[in-house]
Each structure stands twice: as C-alpha cells, then as structure tokens.
Enzyme design. Structure first.
Site, PDB file in Angstrom:
ATOM      1  N   LYS A 147     -25.518  18.928 -21.543  1.00 42.51           N
ATOM      2  CA  LYS A 147     -24.696  19.856 -20.759  1.00 42.51           C
ATOM      3  C   LYS A 147     -23.281  19.286 -20.715  1.00 42.51           C
ATOM      4  CE  LYS A 147     -24.713  22.667 -16.628  1.00 42.51           C
ATOM      5  NZ  LYS A 147     -23.247  22.787 -16.608  1.00 42.51           N
TER       6      LYS A 147
ATOM      7  N   ASP B 198     -19.434  18.894 -19.885  1.00 46.31           N
ATOM      8  CA  ASP B 198     -18.631  19.140 -18.680  1.00 46.31           C
ATOM      9  C   ASP B 198     -17.276  19.697 -19.080  1.00 46.31           C
ATOM     10  OD1 ASP B 198     -18.102  19.228 -16.046  1.00 46.31           O
ATOM     11  OD2 ASP B 198     -17.950  17.069 -15.725  1.00 46.31           O
TER      12      ASP B 198
ATOM     13  N   GLU C 207     -23.351  15.106 -17.265  1.00 45.42           N
ATOM     14  CA  GLU C 207     -23.644  16.070 -16.203  1.00 45.42           C
ATOM     15  C   GLU C 207     -25.121  16.441 -16.136  1.00 45.42           C
ATOM     16  OE1 GLU C 207     -22.159  20.550 -14.842  1.00 45.42           O
ATOM     17  OE2 GLU C 207     -21.373  19.624 -16.653  1.00 45.42           O
TER      18      GLU C 207
END
Length: 330
Positions: free
Chosen positions: A36, A38, A182
């Site tokens: 994921k 950021d 993240e």
C-alpha cells in the site's frame, strides 16, 4: 469513456474496502498482495505519444508531474492505454513519504514545479491496465491485466515502475511493518476492474489508523504560532451524508510551510457560524469557522467512546477527495 482525439478519460479508480488478514487470506490461494503506497492515486491516459494524469476526482494533474508527462518522459510502446497507479515520493531511507509528496501535489506555477522536480522526485507505481490499443480490459481478470501491463512497461526505466506482487499475506504484512510502510492491499486475482466502486475483492490492511476529515474551523495559534494557527477543528459526514459530526481537533504534524498553505486555503472560506452542531464549548470558544470544503487526512490512536479521534496527527491535504466521499474508518 475514452476518446483518442481529445485524449480524455472519465474513468474513476476502483477502490478497496478495509479488511482483516483472515478475510484477506480467503480471497485466493495463493494470495495476491501488493504494497500500500503512501501516495496519491492517479489514472494515466496514454495517447498520441503523451501521458495525461487525472487524480481520483478527475482533476487534471498532468502539469504537476512533468517527469511523467512532458518531453523526455517515459514513452509507452503502444498506441493508447489507460493505467492505474500511485504517484509516490520517497524519503532518504527509500520509504514512501506522503508528507514529502505534499511539496508537489498542490503546485501550479511552472517555475515552482520545475524546482520541486529536482528537490522532490516522484515515481509512478503502476498496478493495473484498463485499456490497451483500443480494447477495454476492465472485464478481464486482474491476473490477465497484470500480465499485459508487465508487457507494456517491461523496458521502461524509473520514474515509471511496476511493484512486485507477494503471495503470503502475513509475511507481506510483517515486512511492510518492519520497513515502516503503510500496509498492504490484498486482491482477488480473478477480480474485474469496477471503475468508481469500492469492492470487497480488494482489501486494504493498514498498520497505522488513518482517517480522512473535513476542516470546519481554525483555532488561533499562540506563542510561536501566533501568526498562523494552533489547531484545526475536524468533522466527518454522518451516515446520511446530509450532516457533519464533530470528531475533534488536530494541532500536531504541521511544518511552517504546511501552516502557511493551510491558512491561504482556509482564510477565503471563513464564515460567521459553525457549519455543524455538537462542538464542545471549549473547542468552539475561540474558533474561526470555515465552509466545510477542505479535506485532509490524520493518523490517530483510536476512537473515544463518544466518537472523537484520540491523539490525532496531521498527515496532509487530500485534494483528490470531496467531503461527501469521506469514509469513516472503523
């Protein structure tokens, strides 16, 4: 809709739901896990030898990232394509940094953009291909779209990259935590691409709790911040989307530059009365109210029993989001 002559796209990105490791593991065997990033989501439209970039809400951000779009930018060896990905800035340790990206994402003046290209370089992390040479690919399974994407991007150098896919949810989560990332997004490799929809076929698993919020007020600064602001008063939409619910204030996470930028954006939005009910007397006593139009993001420890963010810290503005698009994180 996509037209080569005008080179426009109205595709909105497919969105992930919040999930747990247990549910995510059940999506497929083996698992399909992506980092994921950021950064900010961007749909890229390639046609006539140039790339156009649009943010999640459709805002044209092409000029803000000339290393991806101007002369000399990476050249896709196809007639036309639509790609989905994340624009990411990395810190000195090689970790994605949303705060660094703030230096780029709001600039509109060419000279400032040119300066920040050198100071704050970005990478376009691509993870999906929605159209290729006149063919709509959104109905194909993710695994097939990914194979085609890899073929298209294979010989390109930075700043356009395809990040790896992992097959172990728990190992990927542990690695992302160790490297200060993240979290991860777990996807069903059989999933079709559903533009603009939030789908349980894509699940996001985050280490740090984050919440999008709309700014409803300013509390004046004191001491070193006397000329700027002390904290922001925040809200989220009620489930009916017609009213706002107060969720507390945030006074940390700001740099001097961010404070100046926030004041510039919020001062023209000043109004006389609070745009919502339920603000505690102490918070409202010296508040300067603003129209609820500016969306930002905070990280926080948890929710209090009465629905207030505990230990909130400012992460940055989210110009790609409207207040009515805010989803309350559980």
């Amino acid at each position: 809709m996509y037209t080569t002559g005008v080179r426009t796209t109205s595709l909105a990105p497919m969105l992930a739901e919040n999930g747990t490791a247990g549910v995510a593991r059940a999506l497929s065997e083996p698992s399909w896990v992506e980092v994921k990033w950021d950064g900010i989501r961007a749909i890229g439209t390639w046609a006539e030898g140039r790339m156009l970039l649009h943010a999640r809400r459709g805002t044209d951000i092409t000029a803000r990232y000339p290393e991806l779009t101007a002369d000399g930018a990476p050249f896709l060896p196809v007639a036309d394509a639509i790609v989905d990905g994340e624009i990411v800035a990395f810190d000195v340790h090689g970790r994605p940094s949303f705060s660094l990206l703030q230096n780029r994402m709001h600039l509109t003046r060419p000279r400032e953009i040119e300066r920040e290209v050198v100071r704050t370089p970005v990478v376009y992390m691509l993870f999906d291909l929605l159209r290729l040479d006149g063919h709509d690919l959104t109905g194909l399974p993710l695994r097939e779209r990914r194979t085609l994407l890899e073929d298209v991007i294979a010989d390109l150098d930075a700043p356009v990259q395809i990040p790896p896919v992992f097959d172990d949810v728990d190992a990927a989560l542990a690695a992302s935590r160790e490297f200060g990332l993240e979290g991860v997004v777990v996807k069903d490799p059989r999933s079709r691409y559903r533009p603009g929809q939030r789908s349980p076929s894509w699940l996001k698993l985050k280490h740090t709790r984050m919440q999008e919020v709309v700014v409803v007020g300013i509390r004046p600064g004191k001491g070193d911040r006397e000329s700027t602001l002390g904290s922001l008063l925040l809200a989220v939409p009620e489930p009916d989307r017609r009213r706002l619910r107060y969720v507390g204030r945030v006074g940390t996470g700001f740099t001097d530059r961010i404070l100046r930028d926030l004041l510039t954006r919020l001062e023209p939005l000043r109004i006389d009365a609070a745009p919502l009910d339920g603000v505690p007397v102490l918070d409202a006593s010296d508040a300067l109210w603003v129209r609820p139009e500016v969306v930002g993001e905070v990280e926080f420890a948890n929710w209090t029993p009465d629905g207030v963010l505990r230990h909130a810290r400012w992460r940055g503005l989210r110009p790609d989001k409207r207040p009515d698009e805010i989803v309350v994180e559980s």
